[in-house]
Scaffold this motif. Structure first.
Motif, short mmCIF file in Angstrom:
data_model
loop_
_atom_site.label_atom_id
_atom_site.label_comp_id
_atom_site.label_asym_id
_atom_site.label_seq_id
_atom_site.Cartn_x
_atom_site.Cartn_y
_atom_site.Cartn_z
N ILE A 19 23.61 18.99 58.13
CA ILE A 19 24.64 19.49 57.91
C ILE A 19 24.92 19.77 56.20
CG2 ILE A 19 26.49 18.28 57.99
CD1 ILE A 19 27.92 20.64 58.99
N ARG A 20 25.31 21.54 55.74
CA ARG A 20 25.19 20.85 54.36
C ARG A 20 26.59 21.59 54.52
NH1 ARG A 20 21.45 24.96 50.50
NH2 ARG A 20 21.88 26.17 53.09
N LEU A 21 27.39 21.33 53.82
CA LEU A 21 28.65 21.43 53.27
C LEU A 21 29.11 21.92 52.46
CD1 LEU A 21 30.20 18.55 55.47
CD2 LEU A 21 29.99 20.66 56.38
N ASN A 22 29.84 23.56 52.05
CA ASN A 22 30.18 23.54 50.30
C ASN A 22 31.75 24.20 50.56
OD1 ASN A 22 29.85 25.80 48.11
ND2 ASN A 22 29.09 27.00 48.81
N ALA A 23 32.35 23.92 49.67
CA ALA A 23 33.82 25.08 49.43
C ALA A 23 33.76 25.63 48.06
CB ALA A 23 34.73 23.59 49.42
N VAL A 24 34.28 26.79 48.22
CA VAL A 24 33.69 28.00 47.56
C VAL A 24 35.10 28.39 47.03
CG1 VAL A 24 32.92 29.92 46.75
CG2 VAL A 24 31.18 28.47 48.22
N ASN A 25 35.98 27.56 45.51
CA ASN A 25 37.40 29.18 44.76
C ASN A 25 37.17 30.91 44.91
OD1 ASN A 25 39.80 29.16 44.38
ND2 ASN A 25 39.41 27.41 42.90
N PHE A 26 37.68 30.88 46.47
CA PHE A 26 37.20 32.36 46.12
C PHE A 26 38.26 33.07 45.23
CE2 PHE A 26 40.58 31.68 49.90
CZ PHE A 26 41.83 33.36 48.94
N ARG A 27 38.86 32.23 44.36
CA ARG A 27 39.57 32.62 42.75
C ARG A 27 38.59 33.35 42.10
NH1 ARG A 27 44.92 32.40 41.93
NH2 ARG A 27 45.74 30.57 43.69
N ASP A 28 37.60 32.20 42.04
CA ASP A 28 36.33 32.66 41.08
C ASP A 28 35.86 34.21 41.65
OD1 ASP A 28 37.29 30.49 39.79
OD2 ASP A 28 35.32 28.97 40.89
N TYR A 29 36.13 35.03 42.69
CA TYR A 29 35.47 36.33 42.89
C TYR A 29 36.96 37.12 43.09
CZ TYR A 29 31.36 33.61 44.33
OH TYR A 29 30.79 32.60 44.36
N SER A 30 38.19 36.93 42.06
CA SER A 30 39.12 38.20 41.79
C SER A 30 38.72 38.86 41.72
CB SER A 30 40.67 37.25 41.27
OG SER A 30 39.49 37.35 39.92
N GLY A 31 38.05 39.47 40.56
CA GLY A 31 37.31 40.65 39.91
C GLY A 31 37.96 41.38 38.66
N ASN A 32 39.75 40.23 38.60
CA ASN A 32 40.12 40.59 37.71
C ASN A 32 40.58 39.58 36.19
OD1 ASN A 32 43.15 39.21 38.14
ND2 ASN A 32 42.01 39.89 40.01
N LYS A 33 41.21 39.80 35.19
CA LYS A 33 41.48 38.83 34.56
C LYS A 33 42.24 38.24 34.43
CE LYS A 33 44.42 41.44 31.95
NZ LYS A 33 44.30 42.38 30.04
N HIS A 34 43.29 38.62 35.72
CA HIS A 34 44.78 37.79 35.78
C HIS A 34 44.39 36.39 36.80
CE1 HIS A 34 47.44 38.93 32.14
NE2 HIS A 34 46.58 39.96 33.42
N HIS A 35 43.15 36.73 37.40
CA HIS A 35 42.53 35.55 38.87
C HIS A 35 43.47 36.01 40.17
CE1 HIS A 35 38.85 34.70 36.30
NE2 HIS A 35 40.16 33.93 35.29
N MET A 36 44.50 36.98 39.71
CA MET A 36 45.10 37.36 41.06
C MET A 36 44.11 37.67 42.43
SD MET A 36 48.34 39.54 39.55
CE MET A 36 49.04 39.31 41.49
N VAL A 37 44.79 36.75 43.41
CA VAL A 37 45.14 37.12 45.10
C VAL A 37 45.10 37.38 46.24
CG1 VAL A 37 42.23 35.33 43.89
CG2 VAL A 37 44.29 34.22 45.26
N ASP A 38 46.19 37.22 45.13
CA ASP A 38 47.43 38.51 46.26
C ASP A 38 47.81 38.67 45.62
OD1 ASP A 38 48.78 36.39 44.39
OD2 ASP A 38 50.36 36.05 45.60
N ASP A 39 48.69 39.43 46.58
CA ASP A 39 50.26 40.69 46.04
C ASP A 39 50.87 40.66 46.85
OD1 ASP A 39 51.10 42.08 44.74
OD2 ASP A 39 49.43 43.80 43.75
N THR A 40 51.93 41.87 46.26
CA THR A 40 53.23 42.33 47.86
C THR A 40 52.66 43.31 48.49
OG1 THR A 40 53.99 43.34 45.85
CG2 THR A 40 54.98 41.81 45.47
N PRO A 41 52.91 42.85 49.32
CA PRO A 41 53.11 43.66 50.51
C PRO A 41 53.69 45.07 50.71
CG PRO A 41 54.46 42.26 51.66
CD PRO A 41 54.24 41.58 50.50
#
Length: 254
Positions: free
Chosen positions: A31-53
Motif C-alpha cells: 500500500i502507498r499512503l499519502n497525506a496532502v494539505n489541501f490548503r496548498d490548492y486554495s488558489g488565493n494568496k491568503h491560502h483561505m480554504v473556508d468562508d462564511t455560509p
C-alpha cells in the motif's frame, strides 16, 4: 493500493502511516499512503480554504475550489493505471462526514477490492454542497457522533481496509475470523499458561480435537453475539446446527 488523504493537518498521519501494520504494509509495497494539505490548492494568496455560509449562520464552510483542485492534481500526476485486459477504474473519493453511510466491516471488504482511495477530511461547520454532489463517490461516518475533523475517522477506515489486503497480516486467516467478518462476534481466545491463578483454559481447547474445537468456537461466537449484539443475528447466515445451538444457549440463560 494507493491511498491519498486530503487534510489541513497532514502531520496527524505521520505516526499512523509509519507505525505498526500500516508501516509494515508500506515497507512491503502493498500500500502507498499519502497525506496532502489541501490548503496548498486554495488558489488565493491568503491560502483561505473556508468562508462564511450563504444565507447566514454560524461557523465556516469549506470552499469547493481547494478540494476540487487537490483531487484533480492528484489524478493528473498519477492517473489510474490500466492493467492488461482491464478498463480504467477511477478511484473512490470518500468524504468523511457524520451524515454519511455508517462504516461497517462489509464496507471495508468492498473498499479493499479497490486500487485507489482518496479521503477528504473536513473541519469547520461543513462542506460546500457541490463537493458532495459533483466530486465524491462515497460519504462515510464511523458513528453517530461528531468530531472536530475527519482525520481520526479516515485513520479508522484506512486501518480497517488495509488489514484486509493480501500480505498485510502475518496470518491470512485472522481477518476472515474477525468479529463482523462472519456476521457474528468473534469467539473467546486463550493462550499460555493453561492455568492463570484460579482461572483455567477450557478443556476442549487443550484436547487437540480440531472438529470439537471448531464446534466450540462457533457455539461461543453465537453465545457472545446473542449476549452482546443480538441484532446481528437477524442478518447472519445460520445453519440448522447454529439454530439448534442458539436455542440451547437461550435456554441456558433462562
Amino acid at each position: 493500493m494507493r491511498v491519498d488523504v486530503l487534510t489541513l493537518f497532514p502531520e496527524m498521519f505521520d505516526g499512523v502511516f509509519g507505525s505498526s501494520i500500516l508501516g509494515k504494509a508500506q515497507d512491503k509495497g502493498i500500500i502507498r499512503l499519502n497525506a496532502v494539505n489541501f490548503r496548498d490548492y486554495s488558489g488565493n494568496k491568503h491560502h483561505m480554504v473556508d468562508d462564511t455560509p450563504y444565507g447566514g449562520g454560524g461557523g465556516m464552510v469549506l470552499k469547493p475550489e481547494p478540494i476540487f483542485n487537490a483531487v484533480e492534481s492528484l489524478l493528473e500526476s498519477d492517473p489510474p493505471q490500466q492493467g492488461q485486459g482491464e478498463s480504467l477504474r477511477p478511484p473512490r473519493i470518500i468524504l468523511m462526514c457524520p451524515q454519511g453511510e455508517t462504516f461497517t466491516q462489509k464496507k471495508a471488504e468492498e473498499l479493499a477490492r479497490e486500487d485507489r482511495l482518496i479521503f477528504i477530511c473536513g473541519h469547520y461547520e461543513g462542506y460546500d454542497e457541490r463537493i458532495r454532489e459533483h466530486l465524491v463517490t462515497d460519504e462515510l461516518s464511523i458513528g453517530d457522533y461528531v468530531l472536530t475533523g475527519g482525520e481520526l475517522p479516515a485513520m479508522v477506515v484506512i486501518d480497517s481496509v488495509a488489514r484486509l489486503l493480501p500480505g498485510v497480516l502475518g496470518n491470512e486467516t485472522s481477518a476472515i475470523t474477525d468479529s463482523f467478518s462472519t456476521g457474528l462476534l468473534e469467539y473467546p481466545h486463550y493462550t499460555r499458561p493453561a492455568q492463570f491463578r484460579d482461572h483455567k483454559v477450557p478443556d476442549i481447547l487443550l484436547s487437540g480435537h480440531h472438529a470439537n474445537v471448531a464446534d466450540w468456537r462457533r457455539r461461543e461466537a453465537l453465545r457472545r453475539t446473542w449476549q452482546r449484539r443480538p441484532d446481528l443475528l437477524e442478518h447472519a447466515e445460520l445453519s440448522a446446527k447454529d439454530l439448534k445451538w442458539l436455542a440451547e444457549i437461550k435456554l441456558e440463560q433462562q
